[in-house]
Scaffold this motif. Structure first.
Motif, PDB file in Angstrom:
ATOM      1  N   ASN A   1      -6.911  10.856 -15.831  1.00 53.99           N
ATOM      2  CA  ASN A   1      -7.294  11.183 -14.542  1.00 53.99           C
ATOM      3  C   ASN A   1      -6.804  12.719 -14.202  1.00 53.99           C
ATOM      4  O   ASN A   1      -6.182  13.299 -14.778  1.00 53.99           O
TER       5      ASN A   1
ATOM      6  N   ILE B   1      -7.089  -3.636  -7.182  1.00 56.85           N
ATOM      7  CA  ILE B   1      -6.597  -2.483  -6.456  1.00 56.85           C
ATOM      8  C   ILE B   1      -7.687  -1.734  -5.454  1.00 56.85           C
ATOM      9  O   ILE B   1      -8.791  -1.607  -6.286  1.00 56.85           O
ATOM     10  N   LYS B   2      -7.252  -1.302  -4.472  1.00 57.52           N
ATOM     11  CA  LYS B   2      -8.316  -0.546  -3.699  1.00 57.52           C
ATOM     12  C   LYS B   2      -7.821   0.824  -3.511  1.00 57.52           C
ATOM     13  O   LYS B   2      -6.538   1.066  -3.326  1.00 57.52           O
ATOM     14  N   THR B   3      -8.438   1.864  -3.741  1.00 54.59           N
ATOM     15  CA  THR B   3      -8.119   3.141  -3.689  1.00 54.59           C
ATOM     16  C   THR B   3      -8.983   4.110  -2.653  1.00 54.59           C
ATOM     17  O   THR B   3     -10.245   3.726  -2.664  1.00 54.59           O
ATOM     18  N   GLU B   4      -8.375   4.592  -1.778  1.00 53.30           N
ATOM     19  CA  GLU B   4      -8.987   5.343  -0.742  1.00 53.30           C
ATOM     20  C   GLU B   4      -8.501   6.752  -1.065  1.00 53.30           C
ATOM     21  O   GLU B   4      -7.460   7.376  -1.129  1.00 53.30           O
TER      22      GLU B   4
ATOM     23  N   SER C   1       0.653   5.709  -0.076  1.00 52.37           N
ATOM     24  CA  SER C   1      -0.216   7.058  -0.328  1.00 52.37           C
ATOM     25  C   SER C   1       0.655   7.869  -1.064  1.00 52.37           C
ATOM     26  O   SER C   1       1.974   8.160  -0.877  1.00 52.37           O
TER      27      SER C   1
ATOM     28  N   THR D   1      -4.985  14.556  -8.204  1.00 49.87           N
ATOM     29  CA  THR D   1      -5.595  13.843  -6.996  1.00 49.87           C
ATOM     30  C   THR D   1      -4.390  14.027  -6.073  1.00 49.87           C
ATOM     31  O   THR D   1      -3.435  14.136  -6.089  1.00 49.87           O
TER      32      THR D   1
ATOM     33  N   ILE E   1      -4.217  10.184  -2.001  1.00 49.01           N
ATOM     34  CA  ILE E   1      -5.084   9.030  -2.388  1.00 49.01           C
ATOM     35  C   ILE E   1      -3.981   7.770  -1.558  1.00 49.01           C
ATOM     36  O   ILE E   1      -2.788   7.870  -1.626  1.00 49.01           O
ATOM     37  N   THR E   2      -4.779   6.687  -1.105  1.00 48.73           N
ATOM     38  CA  THR E   2      -3.848   5.629  -0.730  1.00 48.73           C
ATOM     39  C   THR E   2      -4.421   4.426  -1.840  1.00 48.73           C
ATOM     40  O   THR E   2      -5.759   4.114  -2.045  1.00 48.73           O
ATOM     41  N   ILE E   3      -3.339   3.782  -2.232  1.00 51.92           N
ATOM     42  CA  ILE E   3      -3.538   2.906  -3.281  1.00 51.92           C
ATOM     43  C   ILE E   3      -3.119   1.442  -2.471  1.00 51.92           C
ATOM     44  O   ILE E   3      -1.922   1.264  -2.187  1.00 51.92           O
TER      45      ILE E   3
ATOM     46  N   SER F   1       0.823  -1.077  -0.126  1.00 49.58           N
ATOM     47  CA  SER F   1       0.099  -0.093  -0.139  1.00 49.58           C
ATOM     48  C   SER F   1       0.722   1.303  -0.099  1.00 49.58           C
ATOM     49  O   SER F   1       1.844   1.217   0.757  1.00 49.58           O
TER      50      SER F   1
ATOM     51  N   GLU G   1     -13.118  -0.600  -4.964  1.00 46.34           N
ATOM     52  CA  GLU G   1     -11.915  -1.875  -5.334  1.00 46.34           C
ATOM     53  C   GLU G   1     -12.442  -1.986  -6.840  1.00 46.34           C
ATOM     54  O   GLU G   1     -13.512  -1.793  -7.239  1.00 46.34           O
TER      55      GLU G   1
END
Length: 165
Positions: free
Chosen positions: A141, A116-119, A99, A144, A147-149, A97, A130
């Protein structure tokens, strides 16, 4: 952005230029300023395998750019050869993970897929999603921040981040 394992033998013929034979490797990024409008380009695959190529035409600089290259964990600057484009390679092992902030508009292209999970957000106000990312997935894009990937899949995840200046 050439995305064929083992590479390809191609002939690249852009309007106004002579055809050029080339051997391109997986993940190779090429950049060429075209002299003629409209852009007319023919790429002929001389190999025995199917060709996967992502071609992006940028007509003008985006409204937000960065004066300095991105410095971020798990990102390598792979394209330093042109003053109008920077390309970074993001690599995440399964479970890894990071940031990161991308303070510029960019094109993302998946080289090796995974889940992939993006927060985004902090404290009690955040959103997460996800998605299953696959080879060749591409997306334009907006900038941004924070973000946390996270690679929640079982495979190494690799992605190009292409920043135009």
């Amino acid at each position: 952005f050439y995305l064929v394992e083992g590479g390809l033998n191609i002939v690249n013929h852009a309007k106004g230029n002579d055809p050029v034979s080339d051997l391109v490797e997986f993940g190779e990024v090429s950049y060429g300023a075209h002299k003629y409008s409209p852009l007319v380009q023919k790429i002929t695959n001389k190999s025995d395998c199917a060709m996967l190529l992502i071609d992006a035409e940028v007509l003008k600089s985006p409204p937000v750019t960065s004066s300095a290259p991105l410095v971020a964990e798990s990102h390598d600057l792979i394209s330093k050869w042109h003053d109008r484009c920077r390309v970074y390679k993001l690599s995440l092992d399964p479970g890894a993970s990071i940031s990161v902030s991308y303070p510029f508009f960019y094109l993302s292209i998946v080289l090796k897929g995974s889940t992939i999970k993006t927060e985004m957000g902090n404290g009690g106000r955040s959103v997460a999603w996800e998605k299953i990312a696959e080879l060749g997935d591409s997306e334009w894009n907006s900038p941004t921040l924070g973000i946390t990937i996270t690679n929640t899949g079982n495979n190494v995840y690799e992605q190009f981040i292409a920043e135009w200046l």
